[in-house]
Scaffold this active site. Structure first.
Site, PDB file in Angstrom:
ATOM      1  N   LYS A 156       0.865  -1.188   0.000  1.00 47.70           N
ATOM      2  CA  LYS A 156       0.000   0.000   0.000  1.00 47.70           C
ATOM      3  C   LYS A 156       0.897   1.232   0.000  1.00 47.70           C
ATOM      4  CE  LYS A 156      -2.421   1.681   3.707  1.00 47.70           C
ATOM      5  NZ  LYS A 156      -2.368   3.146   3.789  1.00 47.70           N
ATOM      6  N   ASP A 176      -3.347   4.345  -2.098  1.00 43.96           N
ATOM      7  CA  ASP A 176      -4.313   4.821  -1.101  1.00 43.96           C
ATOM      8  C   ASP A 176      -4.284   6.348  -1.035  1.00 43.96           C
ATOM      9  OD1 ASP A 176      -5.926   5.074   1.159  1.00 43.96           O
ATOM     10  OD2 ASP A 176      -4.355   4.468   2.560  1.00 43.96           O
ATOM     11  N   LEU A 177      -4.963   7.002  -1.992  1.00 43.05           N
ATOM     12  CA  LEU A 177      -4.944   8.477  -2.034  1.00 43.05           C
ATOM     13  C   LEU A 177      -6.293   9.081  -1.638  1.00 43.05           C
ATOM     14  CD1 LEU A 177      -2.825   9.097  -5.281  1.00 43.05           C
ATOM     15  CD2 LEU A 177      -2.062   8.993  -2.903  1.00 43.05           C
ATOM     16  N   LYS A 178      -7.321   8.262  -1.465  1.00 39.57           N
ATOM     17  CA  LYS A 178      -8.626   8.693  -0.943  1.00 39.57           C
ATOM     18  C   LYS A 178      -9.149   9.964  -1.608  1.00 39.57           C
ATOM     19  CE  LYS A 178      -7.840   6.798   3.733  1.00 39.57           C
ATOM     20  NZ  LYS A 178      -6.412   6.500   3.745  1.00 39.57           N
ATOM     21  N   HIS A 230     -11.481  12.848  -3.160  1.00 42.72           N
ATOM     22  CA  HIS A 230     -12.769  13.447  -2.778  1.00 42.72           C
ATOM     23  C   HIS A 230     -12.818  14.848  -3.380  1.00 42.72           C
ATOM     24  CE1 HIS A 230     -15.832  14.319   0.704  1.00 42.72           C
ATOM     25  NE2 HIS A 230     -16.303  14.613  -0.495  1.00 42.72           N
ATOM     26  N   ASP A 231     -13.613  15.033  -4.440  1.00 44.11           N
ATOM     27  CA  ASP A 231     -13.724  16.347  -5.097  1.00 44.11           C
ATOM     28  C   ASP A 231     -14.983  16.311  -5.966  1.00 44.11           C
ATOM     29  OD1 ASP A 231     -13.086  18.879  -6.326  1.00 44.11           O
ATOM     30  OD2 ASP A 231     -10.971  18.478  -5.905  1.00 44.11           O
ATOM     31  N   THR A 288     -13.650  16.381 -11.626  1.00 49.33           N
ATOM     32  CA  THR A 288     -12.230  16.387 -11.233  1.00 49.33           C
ATOM     33  C   THR A 288     -11.770  14.991 -10.827  1.00 49.33           C
ATOM     34  OG1 THR A 288     -12.437  18.670 -10.517  1.00 49.33           O
ATOM     35  CG2 THR A 288     -10.578  17.445  -9.617  1.00 49.33           C
ATOM     36  N   THR A 311     -11.882   5.602  10.520  1.00 47.19           N
ATOM     37  CA  THR A 311     -11.962   5.069  11.890  1.00 47.19           C
ATOM     38  C   THR A 311     -11.537   6.109  12.924  1.00 47.19           C
ATOM     39  OG1 THR A 311      -9.867   3.987  11.409  1.00 47.19           O
ATOM     40  CG2 THR A 311     -11.800   2.592  11.458  1.00 47.19           C
ATOM     41  N   GLY A 346       0.665  -2.630   8.744  1.00 43.37           N
ATOM     42  CA  GLY A 346       1.809  -1.731   8.695  1.00 43.37           C
ATOM     43  C   GLY A 346       2.866  -2.105   9.690  1.00 43.37           C
ATOM     44  N   ARG A 347       2.843  -1.424  10.851  1.00 41.75           N
ATOM     45  CA  ARG A 347       3.926  -1.561  11.826  1.00 41.75           C
ATOM     46  C   ARG A 347       4.223  -2.974  12.323  1.00 41.75           C
ATOM     47  NH1 ARG A 347       1.365   3.358  14.875  1.00 41.75           N
ATOM     48  NH2 ARG A 347      -0.386   2.338  13.834  1.00 41.75           N
TER      49      ARG A 347
HETATM   50  O1  C5P Z   1       0.818   0.330  11.235  1.00 46.27           O
HETATM   51  P1  C5P Z   1      -0.619  -0.093  11.080  1.00 46.27           P
HETATM   52  O2  C5P Z   1      -0.788  -1.582  10.906  1.00 46.27           O
HETATM   53  O3  C5P Z   1      -1.535   0.481  12.137  1.00 46.27           O
HETATM   54  O4  C5P Z   1      -1.029   0.556   9.671  1.00 46.27           O
HETATM   55  C1  C5P Z   1      -2.335   0.500   9.178  1.00 46.27           C
HETATM   56  C2  C5P Z   1      -2.416   1.230   7.864  1.00 46.27           C
HETATM   57  O5  C5P Z   1      -3.772   1.291   7.478  1.00 46.27           O
HETATM   58  C3  C5P Z   1      -1.911   2.679   7.901  1.00 46.27           C
HETATM   59  O6  C5P Z   1      -1.372   2.977   6.606  1.00 46.27           O
HETATM   60  C4  C5P Z   1      -3.177   3.473   8.160  1.00 46.27           C
HETATM   61  O7  C5P Z   1      -3.091   4.780   7.656  1.00 46.27           O
HETATM   62  C5  C5P Z   1      -4.189   2.639   7.369  1.00 46.27           C
HETATM   63  N1  C5P Z   1      -5.585   2.801   7.798  1.00 46.27           N
HETATM   64  C6  C5P Z   1      -6.019   2.553   9.104  1.00 46.27           C
HETATM   65  N2  C5P Z   1      -7.347   2.711   9.414  1.00 46.27           N
HETATM   66  C7  C5P Z   1      -8.221   3.104   8.482  1.00 46.27           C
HETATM   67  C8  C5P Z   1      -7.806   3.363   7.189  1.00 46.27           C
HETATM   68  C9  C5P Z   1      -6.458   3.186   6.864  1.00 46.27           C
HETATM   69  O8  C5P Z   1      -5.221   2.175   9.952  1.00 46.27           O
HETATM   70  N3  C5P Z   1      -9.483   3.205   8.806  1.00 46.27           N
END
Ligand code: C5P
Length: 232
Positions: A32, A59-61, A63-64, A68, A119, A210-211
């Protein structure tokens, strides 16, 4: 595409992301790319990661206004990503425009996914800041239904909502779920989390992690553990 683990590459530079991706010599993870990396490095980062053999969720989300978003989606479509997204709150017309823009002359297109309510938005901020007075889970399901009506492929949602989204919008409607943690891992700033195995059980189609992977001592081992729990 079947169930898969998407690694959130939340790095601030190309150098850092390549250093991370270079560790993966066998299976190339689905990645991502978010706003931070895209705005820092531009579209070239997408082409380069694609060239290295990764599938990409951009993942650029967006909204416009519909026009556009339609034109911007046509540009993103040329980057040949696998999944991209927008905000469902931009209205059904905006989502329809996005789909039109994203569709290439040969009829192919990346999957298009909607964000319902972030969220980070809770009932209180939704009522007070946005003046939306309905219960938040009803709003999430309504937005998911709108995305389905517009012809989109699915939504980003909490793993806890994935089952309900499938009930409301059908099994084929995709759920992409962040907020995933290992049972013995750190939760960090996420509030409502699930393990990869639980996300599989509840019917998530893709988990975004992610982490737990990027900050792990051995990211490849952490990724392989996710895949074993979620995909196999
Ligand atoms: O590090 P972690 O596992 O929390 O990363 C989750 C990823 O999902 C991040 O890139 C975060 O911005 C994205 N995300 C999220 N909750 C959402 C939408 C996207 O954690 N509702």
């Amino acid at each position: 595409m079947g169930r898969d683990v998407i690694v959130a590459c939340d790095f601030a530079s190309a150098e850092k992301v390549y250093e991370f991706l270079d560790k993966f010599t066998e299976r190339k993870p689905f990645v991502k790319i978010g706003m931070e990396l895209f705005y820092a490095e531009g579209p070239q980062i997408v082409r380069e990661i694609k060239k290295r053999g990764h599938k990409i969720f951009l993942d650029l989300k967006l909204h416009d206004i519909p026009n556009t978003v339609k034109k911007s989606m046509a540009v993103l479509s040329n980057l040949d990503v696998d999944i991209t997204n927008l905000h469902a709150s931009g209205t059904i017309r905006m989502m329809e425009g996005a789909l039109e823009g994203l569709t290439r002359p040969d009829g192919t297109r990346p999957l298009l996914i909607a964000v319902t309510q972030l969220t980070s938005t809770d009932q209180e901020s939704m009522e007070n800041d946005l003046l939306i007075k309905e219960p938040i889970d009803k709003v999430v399901m309504h937005y998911a239904h709108n995305a389905k009506l517009a012809g989109l492929d699915g939504v980003v949602c909490s793993p806890l909502e994935a089952g309900k989204v499938h009930e409301t919008c059908g099994k084929e409607f995709l759920t992409i779920t962040p907020g995933v943690r290992f049972a013995d891992g750190d939760i960090g700033d996420q509030k409502r989390v699930m393990t990869p195995a639980q996300a599989k059980e509840i019917g998530s189609d893709y988990i975004v992690v992610g982490r737990p992977i990027t900050a792990a001592e051995d990211p490849v081992a952490a990724y392989n553990r996710c895949v074993a729990e979620f995909c196999d």
